[in-house]
Design an enzyme around this catalytic site. Sequence first.
Site, PDB file in Angstrom:
ATOM      1  N   HIS B 275       0.805  -1.220   0.000  1.00 53.62           N
ATOM      2  CA  HIS B 275       0.000   0.000   0.000  1.00 53.62           C
ATOM      3  C   HIS B 275       0.833   1.261   0.000  1.00 53.62           C
ATOM      4  CE1 HIS B 275      -3.586  -2.387   0.709  1.00 53.62           C
ATOM      5  NE2 HIS B 275      -2.800  -3.120   1.458  1.00 53.62           N
ATOM      6  N   ARG B 276       2.159   1.065  -0.066  1.00 49.18           N
ATOM      7  CA  ARG B 276       3.019   2.236  -0.007  1.00 49.18           C
ATOM      8  C   ARG B 276       2.715   3.192  -1.167  1.00 49.18           C
ATOM      9  NH1 ARG B 276       8.075   2.424   2.738  1.00 49.18           N
ATOM     10  NH2 ARG B 276       8.367   0.209   2.508  1.00 49.18           N
ATOM     11  N   ALA B 277       2.471   2.586  -2.343  1.00 51.09           N
ATOM     12  CA  ALA B 277       2.222   3.408  -3.526  1.00 51.09           C
ATOM     13  C   ALA B 277       1.037   4.349  -3.301  1.00 51.09           C
ATOM     14  CB  ALA B 277       1.965   2.515  -4.732  1.00 51.09           C
TER      15      ALA B 277
END
Lengths: 622, 336
Positions: B275-277
């Site tokens: 979910h970093r993006a």
Amino acid sequence: MSFSGFVGRDDAKLALVLNAIDRRCGGVLFLGEKGCGKSTLARRFRRLLPRGVPFVELPLNATEEGLMGGIDLEKTIREGRRCFQPGILSRAHDGFVYIDDIHLLPVEILALTLNVQGRGENLVEKEGLTLRHAAEFQLLASMDPAENFLPPHLLDCFGMAVVWGKITEAAQRAAIVRQAMPDLFPESPEAGRRDRVLAERIGVARSRLAGMKISAGVEDCMAGKCLESRMAGHRGDVFLFYAARAHAALMGKDRVEPADVDAVTPLVLNHRRRQLPPENEPEQSEKREPRPPPENNPKDQKSAAADRQSHPGGDNQGDEKTLPEKRESLPMEAVFESGEPFPLRRFHYRRDRIKRGSSGRKIKSLSRDKRGRYIRSAERGLDGDIAIDATVRAAAPLQRLRGGDGRLVIRPGDIRYKRREKKVSHLAIFVVDGSGSMGAQRRMVATKGAIQSLLLDSYQKRDKVAMIVFRKDRAELVLPPTSSAELASRCLRQMPVGGRTPLSAGLLAAHDLVRRMGRREPGLRFLVALITDGRANHCLGGATPEKEVSKIAGLMRELPSTEFLVVDTENKAGLIRMGLAGRLAAQLAADYCRVEELESDRLISWMQSKKKNESEAESLRR
Amino acid sequence: MIFPFTAIVGQEEMKTGLILNVIDPSIGGLLIMGEKGTAKSTAVRALAELLPELEAVEGCRFQCDPGGKLCGECQEKNRMGGPLPVAHRKMRVVELPLGVTEDRLVGTLDMEHALQKGEKRFEPGLLADANRNFLYVDEVNLLEDHIVDLLLDSAAMGVNTVEREGVSFTHPARFILAGTMNPEEGDLRPQLLDRFGLCAQVVSVREKESRMEILRRKAAFDADAGRMAAAWKKEQTELERRIKEAQTALPSIQPGDDALEKIVKITAALSLDGHRADIVMMKTARALAAFRGKTAVEAGEIRDAAALALGHRMKRLPFEEMGAQAEKMRGLLDGI
């Protein structure tokens, strides 16, 4: 001995003189065979430099410490505080660094040198010390083009490059011998005087630089040339500008003119060209060729033509207009884009590695491995592989505190371990038939696909890939050994095919590459995939192509740590089957498969299985 | 003298990527990928001149934020004697050279102090200098594996923990990682690649007039750096002011559910790992809005944020498929 008295090589001399005038010219790389005087000229060049300008030679055995600087052991022990000992580069500021045989310099030392040169400053942060000093220097280097493994981005660091071609003219050769034996043929005092005049001229030119004006059209002309060369980045523009300016100054002018740009363009741009201009070789020689091999039958031609049509842009020769009959008798040249569809199966090497790693076997086999070159020390490492030098350095400043009465006291915390370089374990060499015979496109596409998959998936980038294409009258290393998918994609984007089939040249090129890389990186293993139908119709020497092939195959079989795979591209449905590739496989003691199998990722699984076997055999040996 | 940031011709993606990290340091840094000689290093070094001032505890070796997490020494001081003295200092670009050793990176025993006073004291390394600053690694793909491990460690935690030579020490190490690399020289480890919030691709300028302008400015700088600096003073001051204003405006920009939905739609369609993006994209879009003087995140910001935040997070594919994926992303972005 004088610089001016050096016989011939006017372009090399011009390059050096321009660099003496303006240090922004960015240094020179000499490309030439051994013994043609590259180092001699570079050393004589010193005579032209004003007193006090540093000229430092970088020995090939230089370590990182020696290069950049490190702890001064003696002083540190004596004074009980860390003292710094400057490295070779600290003496080079405002001067020149000369590297003879740059291709033999360890890559990481070269990368560090170029890194420092690029920033114009040396910054060291190690063993509790920080050092920062100006290091603006120009690099002079020599290299044997046969050993040309310098990747393009390192070549680009040089402002200029000069190719030292062969001198065959008798009078000139005699003059060279004479100048090399000054005891027998003393140099005339005139040459020394000319050096002094030249040095003066350089001084005058240097003083002209600041006031130099630029004629109209010069900038446009430079930008045009740079764009046309399709080089990477903008450094070339800058080097070209300063070279042209220095040239104008040398000529005693007060403004740079297009003629100056023209005069220095080959020096600055030739080694930067990323896309060679399309080959405009006369087709005459091709036309005189005998009829292509029988499998070059109309059916395949038709399908090849259909392929070409379905991929416009894959054909740069505009031969759509050519009639099919003519096409049959003429091995066509065509360029296939790397973007051709090829059903790529993903390479599951990574998962495999991790699994083996977790079972402990891989880790264990690594932990006992003390092979590889000691590159630097670290605080954690393999038991027993202690870096004595770094350990002593770490302990040095504490000696007074520990009061060892002149004996060295080393505590466990001081111990440093060796970091060894063994990045590359395999080099996969693809030797591909690029001749005009049937299936050339298929071979190219399949091979490119395999190379892409290998590079994208090889874990930790330990593996390298190279590609040799043989066609017309020679074999060419189209992709030098690399682990960069980026570079491979650039080199393989355009791949001309067509012409005769010099199989023996291809084999010999692979043989030489294995030998050279083996010398450079002991412990490297080779996987050679030959993608051919085994047919040869052009030979290197006087013998028949068949005899030559079997002779070279015999030589190749003797190569250590090398495995072979022959991928047979003969059309097995055709009327005449020769089975030549099978014979070649037998001669090489190679594995064999047919090109149809290649498309089901045979190449990759073969590489994989070979590697697996090796690592298993290795862990068994331990 | 450093080449003025504003005098760099083109390469907007790279310049914006750097500026956004100044505006919101939590974006997580920038990786600049491109050929040699495309002003990558110049841009990072030139950024130093535009960096704003920070509030820091006076005399602290780690530039602790008086309002944030404190280092052990500051905590001690705080307990002993009330409010900490505050100083203003400019944010910096700290360079991590290749060949750096472990002890210089994480810090080590202060040797001279130990010798003179006979007591152990921690001598901070580059990670201490880098706290709340930019940490710049030139040719980051050539950095050694064990150094990368240490970097990843403290980047993940925001803290540097040292246990060595009988010293144990912990201090905050929140840095903005800026890296430059030429992909031709080898790839970056995937873990490190993902650690960079944004990634900008630079290519040589292929337009003749711009190319001539680049050369003119470079030659002018080489000839007289001081004069060049004076000539670009106005642009520099103006950009500095804009960055400061954006920093002030940032907290007031509240991205709506609408923007969030758009972002999630893109990342889901590209089936990216983790979910970093999504998070990085949201922060980037928000910082962009602040920089552009807007009060809300609009489609334009999301589009530009995607270009910076997603490029290096897409799955690595053979070249032909890579093109197809880029095509897909263009389609997705056009859709918002």
